[in-house]
Write a protein that holds these residues in place. Structure first.
Motif, PDB file in Angstrom:
ATOM      1  N   VAL A  29      -9.883  -6.232 -16.095  1.00 52.00           N
ATOM      2  CA  VAL A  29     -10.858  -5.528 -15.261  1.00 52.00           C
ATOM      3  C   VAL A  29     -10.434  -5.564 -13.799  1.00 52.00           C
ATOM      4  O   VAL A  29     -10.571  -4.581 -13.063  1.00 52.00           O
ATOM      5  CB  VAL A  29     -12.255  -6.142 -15.454  1.00 52.00           C
ATOM      6  CG1 VAL A  29     -13.242  -5.587 -14.429  1.00 52.00           C
ATOM      7  CG2 VAL A  29     -12.752  -5.886 -16.853  1.00 52.00           C
ATOM      8  N   LEU A  30      -9.898  -6.733 -13.363  1.00 52.69           N
ATOM      9  CA  LEU A  30      -9.447  -6.838 -11.982  1.00 52.69           C
ATOM     10  C   LEU A  30      -8.312  -5.843 -11.694  1.00 52.69           C
ATOM     11  O   LEU A  30      -8.316  -5.144 -10.678  1.00 52.69           O
ATOM     12  CB  LEU A  30      -8.988  -8.265 -11.694  1.00 52.69           C
ATOM     13  CG  LEU A  30      -8.408  -8.516 -10.298  1.00 52.69           C
ATOM     14  CD1 LEU A  30      -9.451  -8.237  -9.226  1.00 52.69           C
ATOM     15  CD2 LEU A  30      -7.881  -9.939 -10.182  1.00 52.69           C
ATOM     16  N   VAL A  31      -7.357  -5.824 -12.608  1.00 52.08           N
ATOM     17  CA  VAL A  31      -6.239  -4.891 -12.414  1.00 52.08           C
ATOM     18  C   VAL A  31      -6.743  -3.453 -12.400  1.00 52.08           C
ATOM     19  O   VAL A  31      -6.327  -2.628 -11.574  1.00 52.08           O
ATOM     20  CB  VAL A  31      -5.176  -5.113 -13.508  1.00 52.08           C
ATOM     21  CG1 VAL A  31      -4.103  -4.027 -13.434  1.00 52.08           C
ATOM     22  CG2 VAL A  31      -4.563  -6.495 -13.379  1.00 52.08           C
ATOM     23  N   ALA A  32      -7.688  -3.155 -13.315  1.00 54.51           N
ATOM     24  CA  ALA A  32      -8.209  -1.787 -13.381  1.00 54.51           C
ATOM     25  C   ALA A  32      -8.976  -1.427 -12.117  1.00 54.51           C
ATOM     26  O   ALA A  32      -8.861  -0.302 -11.593  1.00 54.51           O
ATOM     27  CB  ALA A  32      -9.094  -1.626 -14.609  1.00 54.51           C
ATOM     28  N   VAL A  38      -7.144   1.732  -5.315  1.00 56.27           N
ATOM     29  CA  VAL A  38      -5.955   2.357  -4.740  1.00 56.27           C
ATOM     30  C   VAL A  38      -5.944   3.863  -5.011  1.00 56.27           C
ATOM     31  O   VAL A  38      -5.595   4.664  -4.138  1.00 56.27           O
ATOM     32  CB  VAL A  38      -4.689   1.677  -5.308  1.00 56.27           C
ATOM     33  CG1 VAL A  38      -3.440   2.424  -4.874  1.00 56.27           C
ATOM     34  CG2 VAL A  38      -4.622   0.227  -4.854  1.00 56.27           C
ATOM     35  N   VAL A  39      -6.363   4.237  -6.237  1.00 56.65           N
ATOM     36  CA  VAL A  39      -6.381   5.667  -6.574  1.00 56.65           C
ATOM     37  C   VAL A  39      -7.379   6.410  -5.698  1.00 56.65           C
ATOM     38  O   VAL A  39      -7.095   7.509  -5.185  1.00 56.65           O
ATOM     39  CB  VAL A  39      -6.692   5.852  -8.069  1.00 56.65           C
ATOM     40  CG1 VAL A  39      -6.991   7.320  -8.379  1.00 56.65           C
ATOM     41  CG2 VAL A  39      -5.531   5.368  -8.914  1.00 56.65           C
ATOM     42  N   LEU A  40      -8.602   5.821  -5.522  1.00 56.44           N
ATOM     43  CA  LEU A  40      -9.601   6.481  -4.684  1.00 56.44           C
ATOM     44  C   LEU A  40      -9.127   6.576  -3.240  1.00 56.44           C
ATOM     45  O   LEU A  40      -9.337   7.600  -2.565  1.00 56.44           O
ATOM     46  CB  LEU A  40     -10.926   5.722  -4.768  1.00 56.44           C
ATOM     47  CG  LEU A  40     -11.638   5.775  -6.128  1.00 56.44           C
ATOM     48  CD1 LEU A  40     -12.890   4.913  -6.105  1.00 56.44           C
ATOM     49  CD2 LEU A  40     -11.987   7.220  -6.484  1.00 56.44           C
ATOM     50  N   TRP A  41      -8.530   5.475  -2.758  1.00 56.86           N
ATOM     51  CA  TRP A  41      -8.000   5.525  -1.391  1.00 56.86           C
ATOM     52  C   TRP A  41      -6.914   6.590  -1.270  1.00 56.86           C
ATOM     53  O   TRP A  41      -6.853   7.321  -0.291  1.00 56.86           O
ATOM     54  CB  TRP A  41      -7.441   4.158  -1.021  1.00 56.86           C
ATOM     55  CG  TRP A  41      -6.779   4.146   0.337  1.00 56.86           C
ATOM     56  CD1 TRP A  41      -7.380   4.033   1.552  1.00 56.86           C
ATOM     57  CD2 TRP A  41      -5.375   4.285   0.591  1.00 56.86           C
ATOM     58  NE1 TRP A  41      -6.468   4.087   2.562  1.00 56.86           N
ATOM     59  CE2 TRP A  41      -5.206   4.249   2.002  1.00 56.86           C
ATOM     60  CE3 TRP A  41      -4.264   4.437  -0.216  1.00 56.86           C
ATOM     61  CZ2 TRP A  41      -3.963   4.355   2.594  1.00 56.86           C
ATOM     62  CZ3 TRP A  41      -3.025   4.534   0.372  1.00 56.86           C
ATOM     63  CH2 TRP A  41      -2.866   4.501   1.764  1.00 56.86           C
ATOM     64  N   LYS A  42      -6.068   6.672  -2.310  1.00 56.00           N
ATOM     65  CA  LYS A  42      -5.014   7.688  -2.285  1.00 56.00           C
ATOM     66  C   LYS A  42      -5.615   9.094  -2.329  1.00 56.00           C
ATOM     67  O   LYS A  42      -5.116  10.020  -1.660  1.00 56.00           O
ATOM     68  CB  LYS A  42      -4.083   7.495  -3.486  1.00 56.00           C
ATOM     69  CG  LYS A  42      -2.866   8.406  -3.482  1.00 56.00           C
ATOM     70  CD  LYS A  42      -1.956   8.084  -2.324  1.00 56.00           C
ATOM     71  CE  LYS A  42      -0.603   8.795  -2.457  1.00 56.00           C
ATOM     72  NZ  LYS A  42      -0.728  10.250  -2.513  1.00 56.00           N
ATOM     73  N   MET A  43      -6.706   9.260  -3.084  1.00 56.01           N
ATOM     74  CA  MET A  43      -7.364  10.570  -3.129  1.00 56.01           C
ATOM     75  C   MET A  43      -7.922  10.942  -1.763  1.00 56.01           C
ATOM     76  O   MET A  43      -7.792  12.086  -1.312  1.00 56.01           O
ATOM     77  CB  MET A  43      -8.470  10.566  -4.186  1.00 56.01           C
ATOM     78  CG  MET A  43      -7.958  10.492  -5.622  1.00 56.01           C
ATOM     79  SD  MET A  43      -9.291  10.340  -6.836  1.00 56.01           S
ATOM     80  CE  MET A  43     -10.202  11.830  -6.495  1.00 56.01           C
ATOM     81  N   ALA A  44      -8.567   9.951  -1.097  1.00 57.73           N
ATOM     82  CA  ALA A  44      -9.088  10.224   0.245  1.00 57.73           C
ATOM     83  C   ALA A  44      -7.954  10.518   1.219  1.00 57.73           C
ATOM     84  O   ALA A  44      -8.059  11.419   2.072  1.00 57.73           O
ATOM     85  CB  ALA A  44      -9.915   9.036   0.729  1.00 57.73           C
ATOM     86  N   SER A 321      -9.680   0.647   6.688  1.00 61.82           N
ATOM     87  CA  SER A 321     -10.897  -0.145   6.467  1.00 61.82           C
ATOM     88  C   SER A 321     -11.519   0.160   5.111  1.00 61.82           C
ATOM     89  O   SER A 321     -12.066  -0.728   4.447  1.00 61.82           O
ATOM     90  CB  SER A 321     -11.906   0.128   7.587  1.00 61.82           C
ATOM     91  OG  SER A 321     -12.211   1.514   7.631  1.00 61.82           O
ATOM     92  N   ILE A 322     -11.428   1.414   4.687  1.00 62.88           N
ATOM     93  CA  ILE A 322     -11.963   1.775   3.370  1.00 62.88           C
ATOM     94  C   ILE A 322     -11.202   1.046   2.278  1.00 62.88           C
ATOM     95  O   ILE A 322     -11.771   0.581   1.289  1.00 62.88           O
ATOM     96  CB  ILE A 322     -11.885   3.297   3.184  1.00 62.88           C
ATOM     97  CG1 ILE A 322     -12.745   3.993   4.242  1.00 62.88           C
ATOM     98  CG2 ILE A 322     -12.309   3.698   1.790  1.00 62.88           C
ATOM     99  CD1 ILE A 322     -12.675   5.502   4.171  1.00 62.88           C
ATOM    100  N   LEU A 323      -9.897   0.891   2.458  1.00 64.69           N
ATOM    101  CA  LEU A 323      -9.102   0.175   1.467  1.00 64.69           C
ATOM    102  C   LEU A 323      -9.519  -1.301   1.396  1.00 64.69           C
ATOM    103  O   LEU A 323      -9.601  -1.891   0.307  1.00 64.69           O
ATOM    104  CB  LEU A 323      -7.623   0.298   1.827  1.00 64.69           C
ATOM    105  CG  LEU A 323      -6.635  -0.405   0.897  1.00 64.69           C
ATOM    106  CD1 LEU A 323      -6.739   0.138  -0.513  1.00 64.69           C
ATOM    107  CD2 LEU A 323      -5.213  -0.265   1.416  1.00 64.69           C
ATOM    108  N   SER A 324      -9.830  -1.914   2.533  1.00 60.03           N
ATOM    109  CA  SER A 324     -10.252  -3.322   2.536  1.00 60.03           C
ATOM    110  C   SER A 324     -11.566  -3.504   1.789  1.00 60.03           C
ATOM    111  O   SER A 324     -11.735  -4.448   0.994  1.00 60.03           O
ATOM    112  CB  SER A 324     -10.389  -3.822   3.981  1.00 60.03           C
ATOM    113  OG  SER A 324      -9.146  -3.699   4.667  1.00 60.03           O
ATOM    114  N   LEU A 325     -12.511  -2.592   2.004  1.00 57.32           N
ATOM    115  CA  LEU A 325     -13.779  -2.674   1.281  1.00 57.32           C
ATOM    116  C   LEU A 325     -13.570  -2.497  -0.214  1.00 57.32           C
ATOM    117  O   LEU A 325     -14.229  -3.151  -1.039  1.00 57.32           O
ATOM    118  CB  LEU A 325     -14.736  -1.606   1.817  1.00 57.32           C
ATOM    119  CG  LEU A 325     -15.231  -1.806   3.255  1.00 57.32           C
ATOM    120  CD1 LEU A 325     -16.083  -0.610   3.691  1.00 57.32           C
ATOM    121  CD2 LEU A 325     -16.024  -3.099   3.379  1.00 57.32           C
ATOM    122  N   GLY A 326     -12.664  -1.650  -0.581  1.00 57.93           N
ATOM    123  CA  GLY A 326     -12.406  -1.452  -2.003  1.00 57.93           C
ATOM    124  C   GLY A 326     -11.832  -2.686  -2.664  1.00 57.93           C
ATOM    125  O   GLY A 326     -12.172  -3.017  -3.812  1.00 57.93           O
TER     126      GLY A 326
END
Length: 731
Positions: A29-32, A38-44, A321-326
Motif C-alpha cells: 500500500v505504501l509503494v502504491a 508521484v503520478v498525480l504530481w506528474k499529472m499536475a 510543496s504539493i509533492l511534500s503533502l502527497g
C-alpha cells in the motif's frame, strides 16, 4: 514411550510467514500510495506544462496573424495605386507622386521602400515608349538589363522620389526569374501575389540586409479584371507593386526581442530562409511551434521557439510543496493499510471469486468448441484425439464420438511433414503455432486436402490435453490455383509465339530493305555507266537534244540512287534498341548550328539563332541529334532568302519547338510534311529528298512523343514536338 509428532517443514514455513502477510500488504500500500502521489504530481506538472505550451502556441498564432494583417495593409496600399489607374487612364509621374506623397508611406510603414508601377510592354514598343517619355519631359528612360526578350516589365514610377528609388526607374523586372514568376502569377490569376525573397535594387546600405519582398497587384484595361487567364494576359497594363525590406518588416510587426523565430518560404518544397531571430541564451527552449499559412501565392512557415523552461513556465516551482503533502498522505495510508491487512476476509472473497471465474471460463471454452463452424480437436501429448467438435467430424466424415481415442495421423493418407510440389510450405510462427497442408482420407468420399493449424495449450504439460488443432478444407482453393497456373503457362507460350513471329517479320523487312538496296543499285549503275559511255564515245555524233536526253537520264539515275540511300537511312531510324540517357538539347543544338555556319560561311553572320539554355531531355542521343539536325537544317535552308533570318529553339510547357521566319508553307498541306518523298517546294527552289521530316517524325514516335507543324506561306514555320519521360520510355 509415546511417539513424538514432528511438524511438516512446508507447513512450518507457511506458519512462520503468515504474520508477515499483513506487513507485506501494508508495504505494498505504501509503494502504491507513493506511486499515486508521484503520478498525480506528474499529472499536475504536465498540466501546467501543457497550459504554458498552449499559451505559447496562442502567442505564436497571434504573431502569425499580425504578419498576415500587415501584408493586408500592403495590399490596400497597392489597391490605392490601382484606383488611381481607374480614375485616370494613364497617370503622369507627377500625379503618381502626388498620390503617394499623400499616403505618408515612411511614417505609416517604415519598412516599405515605396509604391511603384511596372509597365508591361513588348520589345517592339520600347523605342516608342522611350520617345514618348522623353518628349513629355520626364527624362531618359533607360531599360536595364535589356536581355532582348519579347516581353518587358519596366519600372516606370516609384515614389517617394529618393535617389535610391530613382535608380530603380527603367529596371526590367522580367530579367529576374523570381520577380517574373510572381508577376506572371498575378497577371494570370488577377489576385495580389507576393514574390520570393530577392535583393532589392534600391538597397542603400542603411539596412542590416538588402533582402526584400515585393507585393504585386495587376492593372488591366477597363474597370474590372477579365474572367479568364487568357483574357487577362491580353488586357494587362502592368503591376502596382510594394517593395519592402524583410528585416524592417518583421521588426516593425513583432518588436519583442524575447520571441525567437525563423521564417522560411516553402512554396517550392525546399525551405528558403527569409528571416531569423535567435535568443542570446545558450539554454534550450522549452517549447517550439511551427505555423504555416498561405501568403498571397506563397506559403510561409514560421518556426517559433520559447524561452527556457524556468522562464516559460514559472509556476512549476510551486508544485514542490504539493509533492511534500502527497508523501505525508502516503505515510498515513500505510498506517491504515497495516490495520486492514490483519483481516483475511478479503483474501477469502478473492479466492471464491477466482474459483467462480475459472468455472465460467471452462463453460465458455466448451461452448466455443461445440458450436464453432471451424473444425477443432483436442489432443494429448501422444497425438491421440481427446475431444472433437461436430464441425471436425463433418470434415473427416466420422462422428465426433468415434474419433475419441483414435490417433490423429490415421485420418490422413500422407505421413506427417510430407508435402507435394504444389502444396503450401509448412510454417512455424515462432510461438509454437504450426501450419501445414495434408491429404485427408475421408470416409465415404474422395480424398480432400485440408489445412491444419496446431497450437499448444498453455499449462498443458503433464495433463490429458496438451494441444489444439484446427482443420479447414482447402481442396477447391488448391484446384483453382492449379487452374490459374496452367492458364499462366498457356499465356506465356502464346506470348513467346507472338514474339517469335514479330522477330521473323522484322528480319524479313530488313532482308527486303537490303534486297531493294542491292537489286536496284546494280541497274542504276548500269544506266549511269552506259549513259556516260554514250556521251564520251558518241557524243559528237548526237545533236544537242540527244546529249540533253542522256544528261537527264544520268541525273535521274543519280537522283534515284540518292532516294534509295535516304529510304534506307529512314528505315535504320526505326531499328535498334533505344539507349536512354540524359541529353542536353541546348548544347547539341549549338554544335549543329556551328556546323551549319561552317558549311555556309556566307550566311554565318546574317542568321540570328536563339537557343534557350538548359533544355534537357531523356532519350537516345544519336536519334535526338538526327531529329535536331533535320529540324534546324530545314530552318537554315528555308530562311536562305531572308535578309534578317531568325531561328529559335525553346520549350513551352512539355513541348519543344523550332521556329523560323523563312519561306513557310500553306497550312492546308501540313498533312504531307511528314510523309516520305513529299515536298511542298520545287527542287529548283530548295534542294532535298523529302525524307528529313519523315525521319524526324519516326524519331519522336520512338521516344513516345508527337510532332506537328504550324506555318503560313512566306511567314515562317514552327515545328513542335514532345518527348516521353524516362519512366514512360522504360515502359
Amino acid at each position: 514411550m509415546p511417539k513424538s509428532t514432528r511438524e511438516n517443514p512446508a507447513d512450518a514455513i507457511r506458519r512462520r510467514l503468515r504474520p508477515l502477510r499483513g506487513q507485506v500488504w501494508a508495504l505494498g500500500v505504501l509503494v502504491a500510495s507513493l506511486t499515486l502521489v508521484v503520478v498525480l504530481w506528474k499529472m499536475a506538472y504536465d498540466r501546467e506544462l501543457r497550459t504554458s505550451e498552449e499559451t505559447f502556441i496562442s502567442q505564436t498564432q497571434d504573431a502569425a496573424d499580425l504578419l498576415r494583417q500587415r501584408m493586408v495593409n500592403f495590399e490596400l496600399v497597392a489597391g490605392g495605386g490601382i484606383s488611381l489607374f481607374a480614375s485616370v487612364a494613364r497617370p503622369t509621374p507627377d500625379q503618381w507622386f502626388g498620390y503617394v506623397d499623400g499616403m505618408e508611406l515612411h511614417r505609416r510603414f517604415p519598412s516599405v521602400a515605396g509604391l511603384g508601377f511596372t509597365g508591361y510592354l513588348r520589345q517592339s514598343r520600347l523605342d516608342e515608349l522611350q520617345d514618348e517619355w522623353h518628349q513629355a519631359g520626364w527624362g531618359d528612360l533607360k531599360v536595364r538589363p535589356n536581355l532582348g526578350g519579347d516581353r518587358l516589365a519596366v519600372v516606370l514610377y516609384l515614389e517617394p522620389r529618393t535617389p535610391e528609388n530613382l535608380a530603380v526607374i527603367g529596371f526590367d523586372m522580367f530579367s529576374d526569374p523570381v520577380r517574373r514568376q510572381a508577376m506572371e502569377q498575378a497577371m494570370s490569376s488577377g489576385e495580389p501575389t507576393l514574390s520570393g525573397p530577392v535583393p532589392l535594387v534600391q538597397g542603400d546600405g542603411q539596412h542590416s540586409s538588402d533582402t526584400g519582398l515585393l507585393l504585386y497587384r495587376p492593372v488591366y484595361r477597363g474597370p474590372e479584371a477579365p474572367a479568364t487567364p487568357e483574357a487577362r494576359r491580353e488586357s494587362i497594363l502592368g503591376w502596382v507593386y510594394v517593395p519592402f525590406w524583410v528585416e524592417d518588416f518583421v521588426s516593425e510587426v513583432l518588436p519583442e526581442r524575447d520571441l525567437s523565430f525563423t521564417i522560411d518560404d516553402i512554396t517550392d518544397g525546399s525551405p528558403e530562409r527569409i528571416f531569423s531571430r535567435r535568443p542570446e541564451s545558450a539554454k534550450p527552449p522549452a517549447f517550439s511551434n511551427a505555423v504555416e499559412f498561405e501568403n498571397y501565392g506563397r506559403r510561409w512557415r514560421v518556426q517559433f521557439e520559447s524561452a527556457p523552461l524556468a522562464k516559460a513556465a514559472p509556476r512549476l516551482s510551486s508544485l514542490q510543496s504539493i509533492l511534500s503533502l502527497g508523501l505525508l498522505a502516503s505515510l498515513l495510508m500505510y498506517a491504515i493499510a497495516w490495520m486492514l491487512a490483519r483481516t483475511e476476509a478479503r483474501a477469502q472473497s478473492i479466492a471464491r471469486r477466482l474459483t467462480e471465474e475459472y468455472r465460467h471460463s471452462e463453460e465458455r471454452f466448451r461452448t466455443a468448441m461445440e458450436y464453432s463452424a471451424i473444425g477443432k480437436a483436442l489432443m494429448d501429448a501422444r497425438g491421440t484425439i481427446v475431444q472433437a467438435n461436430p464441425a471436425f467430424g463433418a470434415i473427416v466424415g466420422v462422428e465426433p464420438d468415434q474419433l475419441e481415442g483414435r490417433p490423429f495421423d490415421d485420418l490422413f493418407e500422407d505421413p506427417p511433414g510430407y508435402r507435394q510440389t504444389n502444396d503450401p510450405v509448412q510454417a512455424d510462427d515462432g510461438d509454437g503455432v504450426r501450419r501445414e497442408t495434408r491429404r485427408l482420407h475421408r470416409q465415404g468420399g474422395e480424398p480432400r486436402h485440408v489445412q491444419l493449424t496446431y497450437a499448444p495449450i498453455p499449462g498443458g504439460e503433464g495433463t490429458a490435453v496438451s494441444g489444439l488443432v484446427q482443420i479447414e478444407d482447402v481442396t477447391d482453393r488448391l484446384r483453382a490455383e492449379a487452374r490459374v497456373r496452367a492458364l499462366n503457362r498457356t499465356l506465356e507460350a502464346r506470348v513467346a509465339l507472338r514474339t517469335r513471329e514479330l522477330s521473323q517479320s522484322n528480319e524479313e523487312l530488313e532482308a527486303f530493305a537490303y534486297s531493294v538496296s542491292h537489286d536496284l543499285r546494280a541497274p542504276l549503275r548500269a544506266i549511269d555507266g552506259f549513259s556516260r559511255v554514250l556521251v564520251e564515245r558518241y557524243g559528237d555524233a548526237m545533236d544537242e537534244s540527244g546529249r540533253d536526253y542522256l544528261g537527264r537520264v544520268r541525273s535521274a539515275a543519280g537522283r534515284m540512287g540518292e532516294l534509295i540511300d535516304a529510304l534506307l537511312k529512314m528505315s535504320r531510324v526505326g531499328r535498334g534498341a533505344l539507349k536512354t540517357e540524359a541529353v542536353d538539347l541546348s548544347r547539341m543544338a549549338r554544335e549543329i548550328i556551328d556546323d551549319l555556319r561552317a558549311g555556309d560561311p556566307e550566311r554565318a553572320d546574317r542568321v540570328e539563332v536563339v537557343i534557350e539554355p538548359g533544355l534537357q531531355a531523356s532519350g537516345d542521343a544519336a536519334l535526338l541529334r538526327n531529329l535536331l539536325v533535320n529540324l534546324l537544317g530545314n530552318a537554315w535552308k528555308f530562311t536562305r532568302d531572308r535578309d534578317s533570318a531568325r531561328i529559335e529553339l525553346g520549350r513551352e510547357g512539355d513541348e519543344f519547338f523550332v521556329r523560323d521566319n523563312g519561306a513557310g508553307f500553306p497550312q492546308d498541306y501540313v498533312g504531307k510534311l511528314f510523309r516520305p518523298f513529299q515536298r511542298l517546294h520545287a527542287q529548283s527552289e530548295f534542294d532535298g529528298h523529302g525524307i528529313g521530316l519523315a525521319s524526324a517524325k519516326r524519331v519522336v514516335q520512338r521516344h513516345g512523343g508527337v510532332i506537328f507543324a504550324e506555318g503560313n506561306e512566306g511567314q515562317g514555320a514552327c515545328f513542335r514536338f514532345t518527348l516521353a519521360t524516362a519512366s514512360d520510355e522504360a515502359d
